[in-house]
Structures are given as C-alpha cells and as structure tokens.
Write an enzyme that holds these catalytic residues in place. Structure first.
Site, PDB file in Angstrom:
ATOM      1  N   LYS A 198       0.873  -1.182   0.000  1.00 36.80           N
ATOM      2  CA  LYS A 198       0.000   0.000   0.000  1.00 36.80           C
ATOM      3  C   LYS A 198       0.905   1.225   0.000  1.00 36.80           C
ATOM      4  O   LYS A 198       1.419   1.642   1.031  1.00 36.80           O
ATOM      5  CB  LYS A 198      -0.895  -0.016   1.241  1.00 36.80           C
ATOM      6  CG  LYS A 198      -2.270   0.681   1.050  1.00 36.80           C
ATOM      7  CD  LYS A 198      -2.194   2.169   0.838  1.00 36.80           C
ATOM      8  CE  LYS A 198      -1.926   2.919   2.110  1.00 36.80           C
ATOM      9  NZ  LYS A 198      -1.915   4.415   1.880  1.00 36.80           N
ATOM     10  N   GLU A 274       8.679   1.393  11.700  1.00 35.53           N
ATOM     11  CA  GLU A 274       9.737   2.411  11.641  1.00 35.53           C
ATOM     12  C   GLU A 274       9.015   3.743  11.622  1.00 35.53           C
ATOM     13  O   GLU A 274       8.361   4.104  10.644  1.00 35.53           O
ATOM     14  CB  GLU A 274      10.612   2.208  10.401  1.00 35.53           C
ATOM     15  CG  GLU A 274      11.897   3.013  10.431  1.00 35.53           C
ATOM     16  CD  GLU A 274      11.804   4.280   9.602  1.00 35.53           C
ATOM     17  OE1 GLU A 274      11.656   5.366  10.218  1.00 35.53           O
ATOM     18  OE2 GLU A 274      11.880   4.194   8.369  1.00 35.53           O
ATOM     19  N   CYS A 308      12.786  10.800   8.154  1.00 35.24           N
ATOM     20  CA  CYS A 308      12.470  10.375   9.520  1.00 35.24           C
ATOM     21  C   CYS A 308      13.657  10.549  10.463  1.00 35.24           C
ATOM     22  O   CYS A 308      13.476  10.757  11.660  1.00 35.24           O
ATOM     23  CB  CYS A 308      11.999   8.931   9.528  1.00 35.24           C
ATOM     24  SG  CYS A 308      13.131   7.788   8.706  1.00 35.24           S
ATOM     25  N   GLU A 405       8.186  16.099  15.870  1.00 36.65           N
ATOM     26  CA  GLU A 405       8.744  15.877  14.533  1.00 36.65           C
ATOM     27  C   GLU A 405       8.014  16.787  13.550  1.00 36.65           C
ATOM     28  O   GLU A 405       6.798  16.681  13.366  1.00 36.65           O
ATOM     29  CB  GLU A 405       8.567  14.417  14.116  1.00 36.65           C
ATOM     30  CG  GLU A 405       9.153  14.133  12.744  1.00 36.65           C
ATOM     31  CD  GLU A 405       8.983  12.688  12.317  1.00 36.65           C
ATOM     32  OE1 GLU A 405       9.959  12.107  11.798  1.00 36.65           O
ATOM     33  OE2 GLU A 405       7.874  12.144  12.498  1.00 36.65           O
TER      34      GLU A 405
END
Length: 507
Positions: A198, A274, A308, A405
């Site tokens: 996906k 992750e 990330c 973040e």
C-alpha cells in the site's frame, strides 16, 4: 529559479522549460498480475507539489480491493511457485527485476520528482540506482537462508527451518517512495513471501511502475500486489486483515499505534514499525566547524527535511557556538530552494499542501513561543509548496519545535556545556531513531555513541545508510529493523523439527 544568493523568499521562482517526458503509464491497482480498476470505480487525484496541479487520477483502493489483493497473495503463497522455488531461482528473477529498474532510471526518477517533489538529479544518481542494488543485495541472500542443527540434551535429533512468514502487508511512506518500496519488498521476496503493498496516497506512481517491472521480470502473478488508496480505508483494511501474516509499516508514530491495535484486534499478526524521529546532532568543541555546519545543514535540509532521521535538533558545545552559528548562516545560503528538476536546486517543495501547512504552522508556533528566527521561516514561492530553509535559536525544551517531529526544513539550535549535558539533552525526547556526533576524539565518540538511546549513530557523517547496515528505532520510533540480514529475518519463521534417536553411538 529562487535567488541563488540567499535562501530568502523568492517571487520569481520559475520552472524549467523542458523536463524529461513523463507520460503516466500506470494508474490502476495491480492485483494478481493485472492492472485493474478499483471495485468501486473510484479514483483520486495525485498532485504535483511544484504547482499544486493534478498529475493524474489513480484508482482508489478500498477494503474490497484489499480483500482481492490479499486473496491473490494468499493463493500465490499457498499454491504458487514463489515460496517453493530454490533460493537461487528467486535470486535470478530478482536480479532481472533490478536490471529492468536500471533500464528505466530516468522515467522512475521523473515519477518521484513529479509526485514527491524530490530532486531529479538525486533520484537519477542515487535513489533509483540504489533500489536496484537493494534488490541485488537481498537476492544474494535468497539461497543462503537456512536453519541450524541443534545439540539436544537428550537422545533426540533436532534442527530448525527458516520458512517464509507468509502474506505480508507493506505500507510505504511518501518521503522516499522508491527507496522504502524496496527496503520492504526486497527481503520479503528473498524470503519467499507474497505481499500486498500500500503506497502512500501522495506518491503512488512509482510503486505502480515497479509492479509492471516485476511482472516483466518474471515474478509470478500474485506475489506482488499494489493497492493505491488512503490509510484509513485501504491501509486499515490491510492491517486488520485476517489473512495477512505480517505488517511492516513506515510512517508516523500516531498511525503506528493504530497499526499495532489493528494487528492485536485481528489475528495477532506480527508487526514491525519504523516511525517518527527528532534526532540530535551533537557538535563538540573539537569539531571542524566547516564540516560540522555542512553536516548540520545536510541533516535537516536534505529531501526538504522530509526524512524520519532528520537531525533537526543541533546541539553545539558552548565554546564554539557563536562561531558555528556564523558559519551555519553563511552556508545556509547554499541551500537553494527551487524546482526539483533544476540542477541548481537543493531544496524542493514539501510533498503536498497539508504537509506545507503543517511545517508553516510549526514555524509560527516557534515564533509565538519566543524562539529566535535566525534564517528563513517564510514561503519560498507564490506557487507550489516551497519553504525556505529555517533555523531557530534561543529555544527551550518545552517548545513544540523542539519536541515534535516537524518533517520539514526546520532546525533548532541549542547549546550544551559538558559531554554529560549533551547526552542528557540528546536523550530528552520520546523518539530514538538516529543521532549524529561530530568530534575528533575517539573517546568522546565511543562514550556518546554508547550513551544515546537511538537505533543508528553516525560519527562525523550523516545519512550514512547502506544495505548491510540495520536501521530502526528505540522508544516511540518503533521496533524491528530494516536492511542488513536482520531485515530479512522478520520475514521468516523459525520452525523446530525434533525426532528421537535410537541406539545412537553418541548424542
């Protein structure tokens, strides 16, 4: 182009008159070896972040399409040849897949630039060649998967088998659509799994192209299925599906929690995550300041901060702080914002309007909370989702720009006194994905690298990824590792086989 003399706002951002041809060839779901419309017939727009305009309409997969894709993957696993091929035969097909990618580097790089705003020059030189090499790396492991003979304490003969875990759901983020596709697909193929991929709804185009190349390479029907669609529908259906044996997800910590909940509430499928990061870069007073400033900017401006592991918290020892800040401001001018197809551009647009508005909102939060805006902080163009490289100083630990973040080109600069202070500040985060250390002292590097709770530590470098180097997080950055042989193990099951020994001359 943007003003190449500074990273300030530019009203004359222009686009190249010519870009590589980009006919969008694949926009349908790929299920059971065929491109098909979604069951509902619905489509959604995929957007060019350089302009905010529509590139194409792509089939919108939903629960019914996930059911079909999982069914195709289940048949391919239970009855198809892929899990039963010798590892060397799987490897041969994977090498052909990699060769086909090499033959389409420019077209694939174009798709990721159009869809994600990634630098075209970087895609051609690094991203796309690297994904072919990721395939080759794991192809090399496909015929080396084996268990162990065990030394039992009784009159028993025992050994372990490593078997493919089954049907896996792979959920890909939008920031590195090609790289992350193959970080997950390659070890799953080597292990003998079948899969449903996906891709992020923002960046489906290259994933669908890879599905086409997989079929051309000879990967059997049903082994790789690609369903484009939205997270709350297609993604949720995949993570909760009773016929999926494992999910590997890369994305936000918030969605990662939902993935775990869905896995627990369904069939207790295994999960690897992750997730987010707020990675520190510690610069000690013996560091080369030019090198440190270059690494600091690379760590948070590369890929427009949509990484990330971005080193978005830069911690500088106080003795060199003022000189470092001066050097950083000058070097920040080299990070030119512009059209990602232009060879001089170093910072492209954020992936979409939502992400652009999120980053700009964090910048405004930083100003309101009292941080000092050292450079940047404004939109870089009237059209598209461009943001100036932004650096804040005079920040405190409780500010949102320090804790959260941001996933954009935004750095926060902080001072520390002693090594212990630096370690304490580095670990003062709910995340633990990566960290960087800049020092000339081996003792400092050894002590700090063992003291920071993060999955990867880079010493006098940053973004030093490699296929053989495991990657993953501590704390709220998730669990499980990608890359390296560790990245292969999560797609394998360990089975123990035991039989009695009768009248053996030894045990």
């Amino acid at each position: 182009m943007a003003n190449h003399g500074s990273n300030g706002s530019s009203d004359d951002l222009t686009f190249p008159l010519e870009i590589p041809p980009a006919k969008i060839r694949f926009t349908k779901l790929f299920i059971g070896g065929e491109f098909v419309d979604s069951v509902s017939g619905k489509t959604f727009e995929t957007i060019d972040p350089r302009t905010g305009e529509t590139i194409a309409r792509v089939s919108e997969g939903d629960k019914e399409d996930i059911d079909l894709a999982v069914g195709a993957a289940r048949r391919a696993f239970d009855h198809g040849p892929w899990p039963r091929l010798p590892g060397a035969a799987r490897a041969k097909i994977m090498h052909k897949f990699a060769d086909l990618i090499d033959q389409h580097i420019e077209e694939l790089a174009t798709l990721d630039t159009l869809n994600a705003g990634k630098l075209f020059s970087w895609g051609k030189a690094v991203d796309i060649p690297s994904v072919a090499n990721t395939l080759r790396y794991f192809a090399g492991a496909a015929d080396k998967i084996h268990g162990q003979v065990l030394k039992m304490s009784r009159e028993l003969h025992a050994y372990t088998l490593l078997e493919p875990i089954g049907v896996v759901g792979l959920i890909i983020p939008w920031n590195f659509p090609s790289t992350m596709f193959f970080v997950k697909v390659s070890p799953a193929l080597a292990a003998g799994c079948t899969m449903v991929v996906k891709p992020a709804e923002q960046t489906p185009l290259s994933a669908l192209f890879y599905a086409h190349l997989a079929k051309e390479a000879g990967i059997p029907d049903g082994v790789i299925n690609v369903v484009s669609g939205y997270g709350p529908t297609a993604g949720a259906a995949l993570t909760s599906h009773m016929n999926v044996d494992k999910v590997s997800f890369t994305g936000s910590t918030e969605v990662g929690r939902k993935v775990m909940q869905a896995a627990a509430a369904s069939n207790l499928k295994t999960v690897s995550l992750e997730l987010g990061g707020k990675s520190p870069l510690l610069i000690f007073d013996d560091a080369d300041i030019d090198q440190a400033a270059d690494l600091a900017l690379l760590g948070v401006m590369h890929n427009k901060g949509e990484v990330c592991v971005a080193g978005s918290r830069v911690l500088v020892q106080e003795a060199i702080y003022d000189e470092f800040v001066k050097t950083l401001v000058e070097k920040a001018k080299e990070w030119v914002v512009g059209d990602p197809f232009h060879p001089n551009s170093r910072v492209g647009p954020q992936v979409d309007k939502k992400q652009y508005e999120k980053v700009m909102s964090y910048i405004e939060h930083g100003k309101r909370e009292g941080a000092t805006l050292l450079t940047g902080g404004k939109p870089a163009a009237k059209k598209g989702y461009y943001i100036e490289p932004t650096v804040f100083t005079d920040v405190t630990d409780d500010m949102m720009i320090v804790k959260d973040e941001i996933f954009g080109p935004v750095m926060v600069l902080m001072k520390f006194k002693t090594m212990e202070d630096g370690i304490r500040a580095a670990n003062n985060t709910r995340y633990g994905l990566a960290a960087g250390i800049v020092t000339k002292s081996l003792d400092t590097a050894n002590t700090v690298s063992r003291s920071i709770r993060a999955g990867v530590i880079w010493i006098n470098c940053y973004f030093a990824f490699d296929n053989d180097c495991p990657f993953g997080g501590y704390k709220s950055s998730g669990f499980g590792r990608d890359e390296g042989m560790v990245g292969l193990q999560k797609y394998l099951q360990v089975k123990s086989v035991v039989t009695p020994l009768y009248n053996s001359p030894w045990q």
